[in-house]
Design an enzyme around this catalytic site. Structure first.
Site, PDB file in Angstrom:
ATOM      1  N   LYS A  44       8.624  -6.482   8.525  1.00  0.00           N
ATOM      2  CA  LYS A  44       7.952  -6.278   7.236  1.00  0.00           C
ATOM      3  C   LYS A  44       8.129  -4.824   6.783  1.00  0.00           C
ATOM      4  O   LYS A  44       8.475  -3.955   7.604  1.00  0.00           O
ATOM      5  CB  LYS A  44       6.467  -6.636   7.368  1.00  0.00           C
ATOM      6  N   ARG A 148      -9.574 -10.741   8.582  1.00  0.00           N
ATOM      7  CA  ARG A 148      -8.631 -10.419   7.510  1.00  0.00           C
ATOM      8  C   ARG A 148      -8.261 -11.733   6.829  1.00  0.00           C
ATOM      9  O   ARG A 148      -8.828 -12.074   5.806  1.00  0.00           O
ATOM     10  CB  ARG A 148      -7.415  -9.684   8.091  1.00  0.00           C
ATOM     11  N   HIS A 178      -4.377 -12.817  15.455  1.00  0.00           N
ATOM     12  CA  HIS A 178      -3.929 -11.417  15.497  1.00  0.00           C
ATOM     13  C   HIS A 178      -5.034 -10.536  16.064  1.00  0.00           C
ATOM     14  O   HIS A 178      -6.196 -10.668  15.692  1.00  0.00           O
ATOM     15  CB  HIS A 178      -3.563 -10.980  14.076  1.00  0.00           C
ATOM     16  N   ARG A 234       4.795 -11.402  18.699  1.00  0.00           N
ATOM     17  CA  ARG A 234       5.271 -10.759  17.468  1.00  0.00           C
ATOM     18  C   ARG A 234       5.423  -9.263  17.708  1.00  0.00           C
ATOM     19  O   ARG A 234       4.444  -8.531  17.775  1.00  0.00           O
ATOM     20  CB  ARG A 234       4.290 -11.037  16.323  1.00  0.00           C
ATOM     21  N   TYR A 279       3.923  26.342  -4.628  1.00  0.00           N
ATOM     22  CA  TYR A 279       2.847  26.090  -5.590  1.00  0.00           C
ATOM     23  C   TYR A 279       1.504  26.584  -5.073  1.00  0.00           C
ATOM     24  O   TYR A 279       1.197  26.425  -3.891  1.00  0.00           O
ATOM     25  CB  TYR A 279       2.712  24.583  -5.844  1.00  0.00           C
ATOM     26  N   CYS A 326       6.562  20.516  -1.699  1.00  0.00           N
ATOM     27  CA  CYS A 326       6.742  20.081  -3.085  1.00  0.00           C
ATOM     28  C   CYS A 326       7.286  18.655  -3.077  1.00  0.00           C
ATOM     29  O   CYS A 326       7.518  18.072  -2.027  1.00  0.00           O
ATOM     30  CB  CYS A 326       7.717  20.993  -3.817  1.00  0.00           C
ATOM     31  N   MET A 327       7.511  18.113  -4.267  1.00  0.00           N
ATOM     32  CA  MET A 327       8.010  16.746  -4.344  1.00  0.00           C
ATOM     33  C   MET A 327       9.369  16.609  -3.664  1.00  0.00           C
ATOM     34  O   MET A 327       9.628  15.629  -2.966  1.00  0.00           O
ATOM     35  CB  MET A 327       8.109  16.317  -5.813  1.00  0.00           C
ATOM     36  N   ASP A 328      10.230  17.612  -3.856  1.00  0.00           N
ATOM     37  CA  ASP A 328      11.611  17.473  -3.381  1.00  0.00           C
ATOM     38  C   ASP A 328      12.085  18.608  -2.481  1.00  0.00           C
ATOM     39  O   ASP A 328      13.253  18.612  -2.065  1.00  0.00           O
ATOM     40  CB  ASP A 328      12.565  17.395  -4.584  1.00  0.00           C
TER      41      ASP A 328
HETATM   42  C1  LIG Z   1       2.291  -6.258  11.531  1.00  0.00           C
HETATM   43  C2  LIG Z   1       1.918  -7.432  12.322  1.00  0.00           C
HETATM   44  C3  LIG Z   1       2.405  -7.590  13.625  1.00  0.00           C
HETATM   45  C4  LIG Z   1       3.164  -6.497  14.349  1.00  0.00           C
HETATM   46  O1  LIG Z   1       2.252  -5.559  14.835  1.00  0.00           O
HETATM   47  P1  LIG Z   1       2.733  -4.256  15.659  1.00  0.00           P
HETATM   48  O2  LIG Z   1       1.482  -3.544  15.995  1.00  0.00           O
HETATM   49  O3  LIG Z   1       3.592  -3.459  14.736  1.00  0.00           O
HETATM   50  O4  LIG Z   1       3.502  -4.768  16.818  1.00  0.00           O
HETATM   51  C5  LIG Z   1       2.122  -8.776  14.275  1.00  0.00           C
HETATM   52  N1  LIG Z   1       1.383  -9.736  13.679  1.00  0.00           N
HETATM   53  C6  LIG Z   1       0.883  -9.612  12.444  1.00  0.00           C
HETATM   54  C7  LIG Z   1       0.063 -10.725  11.859  1.00  0.00           C
HETATM   55  C8  LIG Z   1       1.118  -8.450  11.730  1.00  0.00           C
HETATM   56  O5  LIG Z   1       0.611  -8.312  10.506  1.00  0.00           O
END
Ligand SMILES: *Cc1c(COP(=O)(O)O)cnc(C)c1O
Length: 398
Positions: A44, A148, A178, A234, A279, A326-328
């Site tokens: 992601k 969540r 999770h 995951r 700045y 700064c920005m850049d």
């Molecule tokens: C982002 C996420 C993960 C991965 O978590 P990490 O801490 O980066 O390993 C696994 N499951 C869900 C639902 C997540 O949102």
């Protein structure tokens, strides 16, 4: 470390992404898993800033990989567009407008809302009319304490699972939860979540529902909660060589940060005592100094919170940030680094000689989180991919 054969865009600033390190981190995590437990690589937020497509391409053929997870449907579509054929699970809620395309592209839905079911069925029927016969594959999300998204375990949750499983158009491929606190030394909260998930799974099975893929572990769970392994895990942040938190037992597994950030000095000058830098004139020289300008800023994802706090590496030595980012651009002190000249390479993140700056350190200094630092790396920073020690791909904004 500057690579050979970089494109013009990389002269200013580039992120070096070491696919060998990524592979090694994945192998380290795999070694924590029971045989048969598959890995879902979480890519992601553009692979936590590392580039979702090159990361997915690199891992697609890896042994023991089930597929990928993204946060949004669009991130999943991007992978499909790039030719990634492995299963993809979207971890977040997706609005019904995308269900047809997701189902057609066999992108897995995270299911937890009652009103999603009829919408999924509608999408399948609409595909059916076009001659496309596909079921909507879903993974049911169970909320065991994160609060969540997800259904609550128990009788009500059971009724929801049964309803989903009974629908012709829907294939319940997976079920997951999770952890909110698996990255803490004290695992009691994560253990409570795990126990709640396991009892729910038992309840479901007792009621005759068989769901093939059960998963709950994130990176922290993979590394420190072997009992959370199940059918899949995951893996996110640790794949990229970053630690889920400071409380992790770092001696148990060896992670290599995959990303480093490199630029070049574009201006060197001397200033007199009493002169201010950047700045707001927040930094005022107390003596004569040599300062260097680095062509990177918060628009590249170098946090403004590092104003007057951060440092970069030049010629293997630390050069502290002077005044505001700064920005850049921003300025650093090179008074004690005689080798620092216009064109000299600068490491903003990563290793130079004996010194190293990690994302954890920069996160800490800027009041940010290491994950956040990776995700906020700007789009205009070219990504240079390294494989077997040399450049294999450069991704830049056109
Ligand atoms: C982002 C996420 C993960 C991965 O978590 P990490 O801490 O980066 O390993 C696994 N499951 C869900 C639902 C997540 O949102």
């Amino acid at each position: 470390m500057r690579e050979e054969n970089l494109t013009p865009a990389c002269q200013r600033l580039y992120a070096r992404i070491d696919l060998d390190a990524l592979r090694s981190n994945v192998d380290q995590m795999k070694a924590c898993l029971a045989p048969g437990t598959k890995m879902i690589a979480v890519v992601k937020a553009d692979g936590y800033g590392h580039g979702a497509v090159p990361i997915a391409r690199e891992l697609e053929q890896a042994e023991g990989l089930w597929g990928f997870a993204t946060a949004t449907a669009e991130e999943a579509f991007e992978l499909r567009r790039a030719g990634v054929a492995a299963p993809i699970l979207v971890l977040g809620y997706v609005f019904p407008e995308s269900y047809e395309r997701m189902t057609e592209e066999e992108i897995r839905h995270t299911l937890f809302r009652e009103d999603t079911l009829p919408e999924l069925i509608k999408a399948c029927k609409s595909l059916e009319k076009k001659g496309i016969h596909k079921k909507a594959k879903v993974h049911i999300k169970v909320d065991t304490g994160m609060n969540r998204i997800g259904i609550k375990p128990g009788e009500e949750g059971l009724a929801f699972v049964k309803r989903a499983a009974s629908e012709e158009e829907i294939e319940v491929e997976g079920i997951f939860t999770h952890f909110a606190r698996a990255d803490e030394t004290d695992k009691s909260s994560a253990q409570t979540q795990l126990t709640s998930f396991i009892s729910f799974l038992e309840l479901i099975e007792k009621n005759g529902c068989q769901i093939p893929m059960k998963h709950c572990a994130n990176s922290a769970g993979i590394m420190e909660m072997p009992a959370a392994g199940m059918d899949a895990v995951r893996a996110g942040v640790a794949m990229y060589g970053l630690w889920p938190s400071e409380e992790m037992q770092k001696e148990r597994i060896s992670l290599t940060p995959a990303l480093s950030l490199h630029g070049r000095i574009v201006c060197v000058k001397e200033i007199e005592a009493g002169e201010a830098v950047s700045y707001g004139g927040c930094f005022v020289a107390e003596k004569k100094m040599r300062i260097a300008t680095i062509p990177a800023g918060y628009a590249d994802g170098y946090p403004r919170g590092l104003s007057g706090k951060g440092y970069v590496l030049i010629c293997g030595r630390r050069a502290p940030v002077l005044g505001r980012i700064c920005m850049d651009q921003f300025m650093v002190d090179v008074t004690d680094i005689p080798g620092a000249a216009e064109g000299t390479g600068v490491t903003l993140l990563g290793r130079d000689g004996a010194e190293e700056i990690t994302m954890e350190q920069l996160g800490e200094m800027s009041g940010r989180f290491n994950y956040e630092f990776a995700c906020c790396l700007g789009r205009r920073v070219p990504r240079v991919y390294i494989k077997n020690g040399s450049v294999c791909l450069i991704r830049e904004d056109e």
